[in-house]
Motif scaffolding. Structure first.
Motif: not given
Length: 608
Positions: A72-76, A78, A102, A104, A106, A109
């Protein structure tokens, strides 16, 4: 609030899942890594990444890296945990790598947004239905009924009153007796009252018009110019008026000489009691005018007034003045006669009071004479016995037949007779002394210092001939040394009249023993005397009447009606005291009079 709760719940679940990996699964991963069972390690990582809320797992060591899932690269969200292994219970844990987790955010949301939209749609649908239902209920229970009340009031006409308003009632959604029902009832009540008020006003208007038309008084009204715009029927007939042409009031022929009235009208002020003599139909008519000047916004708009025909009253006033003049002369003459009669009446009353005092003294003389006869008769008898004993003693002595025994008997009889003679002579002397004191006191009104008990005791002794008729013995209670400086004759006159009043009126019931108690005591500068008997008493309606002159319950039987009146006058005028009387029927009387211990000199000088 629901979205906030879901947000906290989802992120708490992510944190809980990360904690679960640390506390439960990381040991298994460390064992596989320590044993270098890489296939099992990879299988376990791929199995753990399938858990909810876990998107990517990575284990790093010095030489190897193992991953599972998609990074996951956005809104992680961790977490990084060390991977440790213990060879035994006593061994020290050794860090062999690290676990990177990690999740997610997103997805969370998106899930929350989806749940929010679904909840918003459902709630909007429910609220729409509820609002529709509420609007229908409000429309049925409030709006329609308010419209009915408004329509009823708008169409209301007091000339043709409609039927009473009846509001629609729908069960389940409204109460049978609610505020709008009350409002409808009040609307019916108000319209009914308005109709009744309108009818009353109409009736009063018609009645006033009838009264104004048939009234013998004049009713009139002018405008701001002084033109007559209204006149009652009687006024129009008397003055031959035609008010349709709005004639000026100053141009009316009969009113041209009414200067006072016209001046008031010219000044445009209120006026009253304006008397004018008008010549109408060849005769003089007296009228009393009264008017009110009406103003609106400080602008004069006219007069409203009345005129009262007082011709008969004026004539009666003149006749009354003539009659009053004649009456004044008669009143003066009658007043003179009345004063002469009052003087004669006062003189007669004084004579009657003196006659009453002399009659009481005459009764006292007769009673004392009767009382004195008894001891005098016994004394005469005792003197006769002494004379016989003396003669017998002299004869025996002369004949020289006197023995010692005979002498002793004769002397014993002589002593007994002498004692009896002495006692009865003393008794007679006391009666004469008491009578003399009482008689002198009752006739004289000289001020002196006297012992109250002694004076009253002498009075009781002198009245024995009257009190024994009942019989009753008045009991005197009080200090034997208490004195007062006053009029002893007046005091004995008061007590004597009270005793005679009780003897003559109180003891008609012979079933109980008669009692009279006379008590006196000192209280400050006053002497309080109380006279009480247990006779028939006086009913409450006669408590004040018994003190009126010439009032008696034994008219024609020897009662003069002056006894208690004399008591009242003597206490208040001669002794400067006050009298209180209490009595209950069949329970006797109670006289309480308060006398000054020192009679003021002003009382004596006034009497002189």
């Amino acid at each position: 609030m629901q979205l906030y709760w879901d947000y906290n719940r989802e992120f708490d679940a992510v944190e809980s899942r990360h904690q679960e990996l640390q506390s439960i699964h990381i040991d298994l991963l460390a064992t596989s890594l320590w044993r270098f069972d890489l296939v099992l390690l990879q299988q376990r990582l791929e199995g753990l990444v399938n858990l909810s809320k876990i998107d990517y797992l990575k284990i790093e060591t010095e030489n190897y890296t193992f991953t599972a899932g998609t990074p996951v690269f956005e809104q992680t969200i961790s977490s990084l945990y060390p991977v440790t292994f213990k060879a035994s219970e006593e061994a020290t844990p050794e860090v062999i790598g690290s676990l990177y987790v990690q999740s997610d955010a997103k997805k969370i949301y998106n899930y929350l947004l989806e749940q929010f939209l679904i909840s918003l749609g459902i709630n909007a649908f429910k609220i729409t239905i509820i609002c529709y239902i509420i609007l229908m209920i409000v429309h049925q229970s409030i709006n329609r009924r308010i419209f009915s009340i408004a329509r009823y009031l708008r169409q209301f006409n007091p000339l043709e009153p409609p039927k009473p308003l009846k509001l629609r009632y729908t069960p389940c959604i409204m109460e049978k007796e609610d505020e709008l029902k009350w409002l409808g009832d009040e609307a019916n009540k108000i319209t009914k009252d308005v109709t009744s008020l309108y009818q009353n006003l109409k009736f009063q208007q018609e009645r006033f018009a009838d009264f104004a038309n048939i009234s013998s008084d004049w009713l009139w009204e002018t405008n701001e110019l002084g033109q007559l715009i209204y006149a009652s029927e009687e006024m129009r007939k008397s003055l031959n008026l035609d008010i349709e042409h709005h004639i000026m009031i100053t141009d009316i022929p009969s009113l041209k000489m009414a200067t006072t009235l016209l001046s008031y009208i010219h000044e445009r002020t209120d006026f009253s009691l304006c008397e004018e003599a008008l010549h109408i139909d060849n005769r003089t008519q007296y009228l009393l005018f009264q008017g009110t000047a009406n103003y609106q916004n400080k602008r004069f708009i006219g007069f409203r007034g009345t005129a009262l025909d007082i011709s008969a009253l004026t004539q009666a006033k003149r006749d009354l003045e003539e009659l009053n003049q004649g009456l004044e002369d008669k009143v003066k003459e009658r007043t003179k006669d009345l004063k002469d009669n009052m003087k004669k009446l006062q003189k007669t009353q004084d004579q009657l009071v003196e006659s009453e005092k002399l009659a009481a003294l005459g009764g006292l003389v007769a009673g004392v004479a009767h009382e004195v006869n008894t001891p005098l008769g016994i004394s005469v008898t005792a003197a006769s016995i002494i004379k016989e004993i003396t003669q017998e003693l002299n004869n025996a002595f002369a004949n020289q037949t006197l023995t010692s025994t005979q002498f002793s008997d004769l002397m014993q009889r002589m002593n007994e007779t002498t004692t009896m003679l002495e006692d009865n002579l003393n008794r007679g002397a006391k009666l004469i002394r008491d009578f003399k004191q009482t008689a002198v006191d009752q006739v004289s009104e000289c001020r002196s210092q006297f012992v109250i008990h002694q004076t009253l005791d002498s009075l009781i002794a002198s009245l024995h001939s009257e009190t024994r008729k009942i019989p009753v013995v008045p009991i005197i209670s009080g200090s034997h040394s208490l004195t007062m400086n006053s009029l002893p004759g007046v005091l004995t006159q008061v007590i004597s009249n009270l005793i005679m009043n009780s003897v003559n009126h109180a003891f008609t019931d012979t079933t109980k023993a008669a009692e009279i108690h006379i008590s006196f005591y000192e209280e400050g500068d006053n002497i309080i005397c109380e006279y009480v008997d247990n006779g028939s008493g006086v009913e409450e309606a006669l408590h004040q009447k018994i003190f009126e002159p010439f009032y008696t319950s034994k008219r024609g039987k020897g009662g003069s009606g002056l006894g208690l009146n004399l008591v009242f006058n003597l206490i208040h005028q001669k002794l400067a005291g006050s009298l209180v009387f209490n009595s209950t029927l069949n329970q006797g009387v109670h006289f309480t009079f308060t006398l000054p211990k020192e009679l003021p000199l002003t009382i004596i000088s006034k009497d002189i």
